[in-house]
Design a protein around this motif. Structure first.
Motif, PDB file in Angstrom:
ATOM      1  N   HIS A   1       1.397  -1.278   0.261  1.00  0.00           N
ATOM      2  CA  HIS A   1       0.020  -0.370   0.018  1.00  0.00           C
ATOM      3  C   HIS A   1       0.733   0.989   0.270  1.00  0.00           C
ATOM      4  O   HIS A   1       1.975   1.222   0.232  1.00  0.00           O
ATOM      5  CB  HIS A   1      -0.656   0.710   0.934  1.00  0.00           C
ATOM      6  CG  HIS A   1      -0.255   0.121   2.261  1.00  0.00           C
ATOM      7  ND1 HIS A   1       0.519   1.457   2.771  1.00  0.00           N
ATOM      8  CD2 HIS A   1      -0.054  -1.204   3.012  1.00  0.00           C
ATOM      9  CE1 HIS A   1       1.298   0.690   3.803  1.00  0.00           C
ATOM     10  NE2 HIS A   1       0.837  -0.829   4.393  1.00  0.00           N
TER      11      HIS A   1
ATOM     12  N   TYR B   1      -5.590  -9.165  -0.530  1.00  0.00           N
ATOM     13  CA  TYR B   1      -4.172  -9.016  -1.390  1.00  0.00           C
ATOM     14  C   TYR B   1      -3.313  -9.487   0.083  1.00  0.00           C
ATOM     15  O   TYR B   1      -3.227 -10.129   0.360  1.00  0.00           O
ATOM     16  CB  TYR B   1      -3.891  -7.869  -1.027  1.00  0.00           C
ATOM     17  CG  TYR B   1      -4.423  -6.937   0.558  1.00  0.00           C
ATOM     18  CD1 TYR B   1      -5.135  -6.177   0.345  1.00  0.00           C
ATOM     19  CD2 TYR B   1      -3.230  -7.123   1.046  1.00  0.00           C
ATOM     20  CE1 TYR B   1      -5.022  -6.142   2.075  1.00  0.00           C
ATOM     21  CE2 TYR B   1      -3.342  -6.689   2.467  1.00  0.00           C
ATOM     22  CZ  TYR B   1      -4.730  -6.276   2.879  1.00  0.00           C
ATOM     23  OH  TYR B   1      -4.832  -5.704   3.902  1.00  0.00           O
TER      24      TYR B   1
ATOM     25  N   MET C   1      -8.998  -3.279  -0.637  1.00  0.00           N
ATOM     26  CA  MET C   1      -9.324  -3.491   0.269  1.00  0.00           C
ATOM     27  C   MET C   1     -10.520  -4.860   0.457  1.00  0.00           C
ATOM     28  O   MET C   1      -9.991  -5.356   1.049  1.00  0.00           O
ATOM     29  CB  MET C   1      -9.532  -2.357   1.405  1.00  0.00           C
ATOM     30  CG  MET C   1      -9.074  -1.788   2.387  1.00  0.00           C
ATOM     31  SD  MET C   1      -9.414   0.060   3.042  1.00  0.00           S
ATOM     32  CE  MET C   1      -8.354  -0.401   4.316  1.00  0.00           C
ATOM     33  N   ALA C   2     -11.047  -4.235  -0.451  1.00  0.00           N
ATOM     34  CA  ALA C   2     -12.406  -4.907  -0.811  1.00  0.00           C
ATOM     35  C   ALA C   2     -11.712  -6.923  -0.977  1.00  0.00           C
ATOM     36  O   ALA C   2     -12.573  -7.923  -0.488  1.00  0.00           O
ATOM     37  CB  ALA C   2     -13.524  -4.831  -1.160  1.00  0.00           C
TER      38      ALA C   2
ATOM     39  N   VAL D   1      -9.650   5.947   5.207  1.00  0.00           N
ATOM     40  CA  VAL D   1      -8.144   5.386   4.902  1.00  0.00           C
ATOM     41  C   VAL D   1      -9.162   4.067   3.719  1.00  0.00           C
ATOM     42  O   VAL D   1      -9.472   3.281   4.395  1.00  0.00           O
ATOM     43  CB  VAL D   1      -7.199   4.928   5.235  1.00  0.00           C
ATOM     44  CG1 VAL D   1      -5.455   4.040   4.594  1.00  0.00           C
ATOM     45  CG2 VAL D   1      -6.430   6.064   6.401  1.00  0.00           C
ATOM     46  N   ILE D   2      -9.102   4.372   2.351  1.00  0.00           N
ATOM     47  CA  ILE D   2      -9.741   3.117   1.787  1.00  0.00           C
ATOM     48  C   ILE D   2      -9.133   3.414  -0.044  1.00  0.00           C
ATOM     49  O   ILE D   2      -8.407   3.738  -0.326  1.00  0.00           O
ATOM     50  CB  ILE D   2     -11.532   3.787   0.915  1.00  0.00           C
ATOM     51  CG1 ILE D   2     -12.190   3.932   2.152  1.00  0.00           C
ATOM     52  CG2 ILE D   2     -11.466   2.774   0.237  1.00  0.00           C
ATOM     53  CD1 ILE D   2     -13.420   4.075   1.934  1.00  0.00           C
ATOM     54  N   ARG D   3      -8.346   1.776   0.691  1.00  0.00           N
ATOM     55  CA  ARG D   3      -7.005   1.616  -0.231  1.00  0.00           C
ATOM     56  C   ARG D   3      -7.642   1.018  -1.578  1.00  0.00           C
ATOM     57  O   ARG D   3      -8.640  -0.064  -0.831  1.00  0.00           O
ATOM     58  CB  ARG D   3      -6.037   1.061   0.343  1.00  0.00           C
ATOM     59  CG  ARG D   3      -4.961   0.669  -0.377  1.00  0.00           C
ATOM     60  CD  ARG D   3      -4.346   0.068   0.926  1.00  0.00           C
ATOM     61  NE  ARG D   3      -4.325  -0.905   1.740  1.00  0.00           N
ATOM     62  CZ  ARG D   3      -5.058  -1.965   1.675  1.00  0.00           C
ATOM     63  NH1 ARG D   3      -5.125  -2.720   0.780  1.00  0.00           N
ATOM     64  NH2 ARG D   3      -6.302  -2.640   3.045  1.00  0.00           N
TER      65      ARG D   3
END
Lengths: 381, 127
Positions: B10, B30, B26-27, B21-23
C-alpha cells in the motif's frame, strides 16, 4: 460451553476446539509478539530518532513504511490478518451448517419487532469495504428472513473480544454506558431509549434491562443483523424494536427519546457523518434528554509511536477506514456545535454490571481498551 | 538484513476528505509479499495447519479423559464438553504449541531488539 441464549449458534466438539484455537492464536499474536514490536518502536527506535532530531510520533507513517520493508513485520501482519480470516471462516462454517435451525428458533421468538427496508442504502463508510474483514460486512443481507450475518457477528464478536467484553453476551459496553448515566444523572428513568449502530443488540439488551418500563429502539444498516438482533433480544427476555436506518438521518419524529446511546460506533463513521449524527441526536432528544457515545479509548494526542503504527495496521489491514480519523476528530467540539450543553468527554472504567450506588469513577486518565472506554455525553437543554 | 525487496502493498496512508483510509484492493484481498505471493500462501497454510493440530489435540484430550471411565464411542466424543479447568488446560497447551510453531518469528523479533544496525536503518534521517 453453555449457550448464553437460544439464538447463539451451537458448536460441535471440533468447532468449539477451533474457536478456542482462534482465540489462542489471536492472543499469541497480541500478547506475545506485539509487545516485542512495541518495545522495538517505543523503547529502541523512538529514543534513537529523538537523538537525531526526529519525532517518531509525527513521523509514524514513514516509520511504518520502513517497518513494512522488514520481512518479519510483514509476517506478523500476514499472520494477524490470517487469524482474523480463520475467525470469520470457522464461524461462517458453523453458522451455515445450522442456518435453517436458527431461522426456526428466530420464528419461535415473538417479542420485539424489526423493520427492514429493501431499498435502504448504507453510507459509503460502511458499504465501501468489509469492516474487520467480515465477509459481506455489516450490510450483507439475503433478504426476507435472513439472519446469517447477525449469527456470524454474534458468535465471532465473542471470539474477537477474547472474553474482555462480557464473554458470550458481549455486553460490558452497555453496562458501562449505564454506569456513566447513573454517575451523571442519578435517579432518572428514561421512558424512550435509542441505541444507534446496535448491530445484534449486545449493548441494547444490557441497557434495556436497567429500564424495563422503557420503550427501546435499535437502529443499524444491516437487515440480516437486525433480524437476528430482534430474535436474540427476545431470547434474552427483552422487547426491543429494531429498524434499518442511517444514524445521520432517521425517520423518528423530533423529541422522540429521553436517552440516545451508541457503543463503539463513531470510529466507523466519517468526518462528514460525525456532526450530522450529533445534530440528529439533538433533534431526536426531548429537552433535558441525554446523549452518550462510548468509544475506543485511543486518542491520537496520547498515543505512542507504536500505537500510531498499530493504528495504521488497524485502518489499512483490519479494514477500519476511520480508525485514525476518529482518534484525531474533535468529537466533543461537534457535540457542542450540535447544541448540547454539559458536555463531558473522558474515560469511564468498564464494569460488568452498573450500580446506581457506586462511587463515580469517570476519569481524565486514559487506560487500555476494555479496561476503560472513552465516553462522551451531553444534555439537550 | 534479510528483507523482501518489493515495496509494501500500500502507499502510505493519507486520509481522504471524509477522514477515511480506503485503499484499492481492500475489499478483494491482497498479500503482504506482492513479489512473492507464495510466502502469503505458505503463511496461510501454516496458520491453517496449526488449527488442525489444535483440533486433533483437543480430540485426543477428549479421548483420554473419556477412556479414564471405560467404554466410549464416537457419539460420546462429539458430545464431550470440557469443564472450565479442562478448557484452560487445553488453551495453555495450545499456547505452547503456537509458540513452538511460530518460534522463528519471535526469535527474529528478539534479535531485532538487539540489532543496532537494522534499528539504524529504521529510524530514517532528517530531510
Amino acid at each position: 460451553m453453555t449457550r448464553p441464549h437460544d439464538m447463539m449458534p451451537e458448536a460441535t466438539h471440533d468447532e468449539a476446539a477451533r474457536f478456542a484455537h482462534v482465540v489462542g492464536l489471536k492472543s499469541y499474536l497480541m500478547r506475545q509478539l506485539e509487545p516485542k514490536w512495541r518495545a522495538l518502536v517505543d523503547d529502541r527506535l523512538a529514543p534513537q530518532m529523538s537523538a537525531e532530531g526526529l519525532d517518531a510520533n509525527t513521523e509514524y507513517r514513514d516509520l511504518e513504511r520502513r517497518l513494512s520493508q522488514l520481512g518479519t513485520y510483514r509476517t506478523w501482519q500476514a499472520l494477524t490478518v490470517e487469524a482474523q480470516h480463520e475467525m470469520w471462516r470457522s464461524v461462517g462454517e458453523c453458522v451455515d451448517r445450522q442456518l435453517p435451525a436458527l431461522q426456526q428458533r428466530a420464528a419461535a421468538q415473538t417479542a420485539g419487532s424489526v423493520r427492514t427496508d429493501a431499498a435502504f442504502s448504507a453510507p459509503r463508510y460502511l458499504s465501501a469495504i468489509d469492516i474487520h474483514r467480515m465477509p459481506g460486512g455489516y450490510v450483507a443481507d439475503r433478504g426476507e428472513g435472513d439472519l446469517r450475518q447477525g449469527a456470524i457477528f454474534d458468535k465471532a464478536a465473542a471470539l474477537y473480544h477474547m472474553g474482555r467484553n462480557g464473554g458470550e453476551l458481549n455486553d460490558v459496553r452497555g453496562h458501562t454506558l449505564i454506569q456513566h448515566y447513573f454517575d451523571r444523572f442519578p435517579g432518572r428513568t428514561p421512558q424512550r431509549i435509542l441505541d444507534m449502530g446496535c448491530t445484534v443488540g449486545h449493548s441494547t439488551v444490557a441497557v434495556a434491562k436497567y429500564f424495563p418500563q422503557a420503550e427501546v429502539h435499535g437502529i443499524d444498516v444491516g437487515g440480516a443483523l437486525l433480524r437476528y438482533a430482534r430474535a436474540r433480544s427476545a431470547a434474552l427476555g427483552t422487547n426491543i424494536h429494531y429498524s434499518q436506518q442511517n444514524a445521520e438521518a432517521t425517520d423518528f419524529p423530533d423529541a422522540s427519546f429521553d436517552l440516545v446511546v451508541s457503543s463503539a460506533v463513531l470510529h466507523e463513521t466519517s468526518f462528514k457523518a460525525l456532526p450530522r449524527i450529533m445534530r440528529e441526536c439533538h433533534r431526536l432528544l426531548r429537552p433535558g434528554g441525554v446523549m452518550m457515545h462510548l468509544e475506543v479509548p485511543l486518542r491520537f494526542d496520547v498515543a505512542s509511536a507504536w500505537n500510531r503504527v498499530r493504528g495504521l495496521f488497524e485502518a489499512l489491514h483490519n479494514n477500519e477506514p476511520f480508525w485514525i480519523g476518529a482518534q484525531q476528530a474533535d468529537i466533543a467540539g461537534a457535540v457542542r456545535e450540535a447544541g448540547f450543553s454539559d458536555v463531558q468527554a473522558d474515560y469511564q472504567p468498564a464494569v460488568p454490571k452498573a450500580d446506581p450506588a457506586a462511587t463515580p469513577r469517570f476519569t481524565a486518565t486514559p487506560g487500555p481498551v476494555h479496561v476503560v472506554w472513552y465516553l462522551l455525553s451531553g444534555v439537550k437543554s | 538484513m534479510n528483507e523482501a525487496q518489493t515495496p509494501p502493498p500500500h502507499g502510505i496512508a493519507g486520509l481522504d476528505a471524509e477522514g477515511l483510509v480506503i485503499r484499492e484492493g481492500m475489499a478483494s484481498g491482497y498479500g503482504f509479499f506482492p513479489g512473492n505471493p507464495e510466502v502469503d500462501r505458505l503463511l496461510a497454510m501454516i496458520t491453517a495447519l496449526t488449527g488442525e493440530i489444535a483440533i486433533l489435540r483437543a480430540r485426543l484430550d477428549t479421548h483420554e479423559r473419556l477412556a479414564a471411565n471405560g467404554n466410549f464411542d464416537r457419539a460420546s466424543v462429539e458430545a464431550y464438553v470440557p469443564t472450565a479447568t479442562e478448557l484452560a488446560e487445553r488453551m495453555a497447551d495450545d499456547q505452547a504449541m503456537i509458540a513452538r510453531v511460530f518460534r522463528p518469528v519471535a526469535d527474529e523479533l528478539d534479535r531485532l531488539l538487539e540489532d543496532s544496525a537494522t534499528q539504524k536503518s529504521l529510524i530514517g534521517s532528517r530531510r
